[in-house]
Design a protein around this motif. Structure first.
Motif, PDB file in Angstrom:
ATOM      1  N   ALA A  83       0.568   5.935  -5.410  1.00 40.29           N
ATOM      2  CA  ALA A  83      -0.105   6.489  -4.244  1.00 40.29           C
ATOM      3  C   ALA A  83       0.594   7.791  -3.876  1.00 40.29           C
ATOM      4  O   ALA A  83       1.824   7.850  -3.866  1.00 40.29           O
ATOM      5  CB  ALA A  83      -0.035   5.511  -3.085  1.00 40.29           C
ATOM      6  N   VAL A  84      -0.185   8.834  -3.632  1.00 41.13           N
ATOM      7  CA  VAL A  84       0.405  10.114  -3.252  1.00 41.13           C
ATOM      8  C   VAL A  84       0.059  10.429  -1.803  1.00 41.13           C
ATOM      9  O   VAL A  84      -1.024  10.107  -1.326  1.00 41.13           O
ATOM     10  CB  VAL A  84      -0.040  11.269  -4.185  1.00 41.13           C
ATOM     11  N   ALA A  85       1.000  11.048  -1.116  1.00 40.93           N
ATOM     12  CA  ALA A  85       0.790  11.449   0.279  1.00 40.93           C
ATOM     13  C   ALA A  85      -0.353  12.458   0.352  1.00 40.93           C
ATOM     14  O   ALA A  85      -0.568  13.249  -0.574  1.00 40.93           O
ATOM     15  CB  ALA A  85       2.073  12.063   0.838  1.00 40.93           C
ATOM     16  N   CYS A 135       6.386  10.421  -4.447  1.00 41.19           N
ATOM     17  CA  CYS A 135       4.931  10.621  -4.400  1.00 41.19           C
ATOM     18  C   CYS A 135       4.363  10.289  -3.022  1.00 41.19           C
ATOM     19  O   CYS A 135       3.419  10.927  -2.566  1.00 41.19           O
ATOM     20  CB  CYS A 135       4.244   9.757  -5.454  1.00 41.19           C
ATOM     21  N   ALA A 136       4.946   9.295  -2.368  1.00 45.98           N
ATOM     22  CA  ALA A 136       4.461   8.855  -1.060  1.00 45.98           C
ATOM     23  C   ALA A 136       4.892   9.787   0.065  1.00 45.98           C
ATOM     24  O   ALA A 136       4.379   9.707   1.176  1.00 45.98           O
ATOM     25  CB  ALA A 136       4.943   7.439  -0.776  1.00 45.98           C
ATOM     26  N   ALA A 137       5.832  10.695  -0.231  1.00 41.57           N
ATOM     27  CA  ALA A 137       6.317  11.658   0.765  1.00 41.57           C
ATOM     28  C   ALA A 137       5.650  13.012   0.547  1.00 41.57           C
ATOM     29  O   ALA A 137       5.191  13.322  -0.555  1.00 41.57           O
ATOM     30  CB  ALA A 137       7.834  11.800   0.642  1.00 41.57           C
ATOM     31  N   ALA A 138       5.612  13.812   1.591  1.00 39.25           N
ATOM     32  CA  ALA A 138       5.064  15.169   1.481  1.00 39.25           C
ATOM     33  C   ALA A 138       5.939  15.993   0.535  1.00 39.25           C
ATOM     34  O   ALA A 138       7.149  15.776   0.467  1.00 39.25           O
ATOM     35  CB  ALA A 138       5.015  15.827   2.853  1.00 39.25           C
ATOM     36  N   PRO A 139       5.329  16.926  -0.207  1.00 43.29           N
ATOM     37  CA  PRO A 139       6.140  17.788  -1.073  1.00 43.29           C
ATOM     38  C   PRO A 139       7.085  18.652  -0.234  1.00 43.29           C
ATOM     39  O   PRO A 139       6.759  18.997   0.906  1.00 43.29           O
ATOM     40  CB  PRO A 139       5.112  18.641  -1.811  1.00 43.29           C
ATOM     41  N   PRO A 157       0.861  -1.185   0.000  1.00 44.40           N
ATOM     42  CA  PRO A 157       0.000   0.000   0.000  1.00 44.40           C
ATOM     43  C   PRO A 157       0.892   1.228   0.000  1.00 44.40           C
ATOM     44  O   PRO A 157       1.896   1.273   0.700  1.00 44.40           O
ATOM     45  CB  PRO A 157      -0.772  -0.110   1.315  1.00 44.40           C
ATOM     46  N   GLY A 158       0.567   2.193  -0.813  1.00 44.36           N
ATOM     47  CA  GLY A 158       1.430   3.347  -0.961  1.00 44.36           C
ATOM     48  C   GLY A 158       2.486   3.096  -2.022  1.00 44.36           C
ATOM     49  O   GLY A 158       3.379   3.892  -2.207  1.00 44.36           O
ATOM     50  N   GLY A 159       2.357   1.985  -2.725  1.00 41.94           N
ATOM     51  CA  GLY A 159       3.327   1.635  -3.754  1.00 41.94           C
ATOM     52  C   GLY A 159       2.809   1.895  -5.142  1.00 41.94           C
ATOM     53  O   GLY A 159       2.240   2.936  -5.414  1.00 41.94           O
ATOM     54  N   LEU A 160       2.951   0.921  -6.038  1.00 38.68           N
ATOM     55  CA  LEU A 160       2.593   1.155  -7.408  1.00 38.68           C
ATOM     56  C   LEU A 160       1.854  -0.019  -8.001  1.00 38.68           C
ATOM     57  O   LEU A 160       1.993  -1.145  -7.558  1.00 38.68           O
ATOM     58  CB  LEU A 160       3.852   1.420  -8.243  1.00 38.68           C
TER      59      LEU A 160
END
Length: 103
Positions: A33-35, A94-98, A13-16
């Motif tokens: 998945a995007v944060a 993508c899974a981390a905050a900008p 989850p949070g992957g691709l």
């Protein structure tokens, strides 16, 4: 053919989810998945941060082609075109905050 790669790769989850690859295998379309922190950000900012191209969004079950003004909304499924060799890096970004903007 490209169909062999359809729906075969699903990571944590949070992957691709790998959806499609060009025949050479170097470029792929993948759902990432995007944060939650990306919500409200322009897709162009996501593209700049990851070096990928947001090819389409699935929003409320309906596909849409984003433009320069499109904002990521909660619940969006984000599909990016990316060099296959960079997929892990793009998934992590993508899974981390900008990162904070310097203004």
């Amino acid at each position: 053919g490209w169909t062999a790669d359809l729906g075969v790769r699903r990571w944590r989850p949070g992957g691709l989810l790998s959806e499609w690859r060009v025949p050479s295998g170097r470029i792929m379309l993948a759902e990432v998945a995007v944060a939650i922190e990306w919500v409200g950000q322009r897709v162009t900012r996501l593209e700049e941060a990851t070096g990928s191209r947001v090819a389409l969004l699935t929003r409320l079950g309906d596909g849409m082609l984003p433009d320069a003004t499109t904002l990521v909304q909660e619940g969006d499924l984000v599909h990016v075109m990316v060099q296959a060799a960079r997929m892990e890096e793009v998934t992590a970004l993508c899974a981390a905050a900008p990162e904070e903007s310097e203004h």
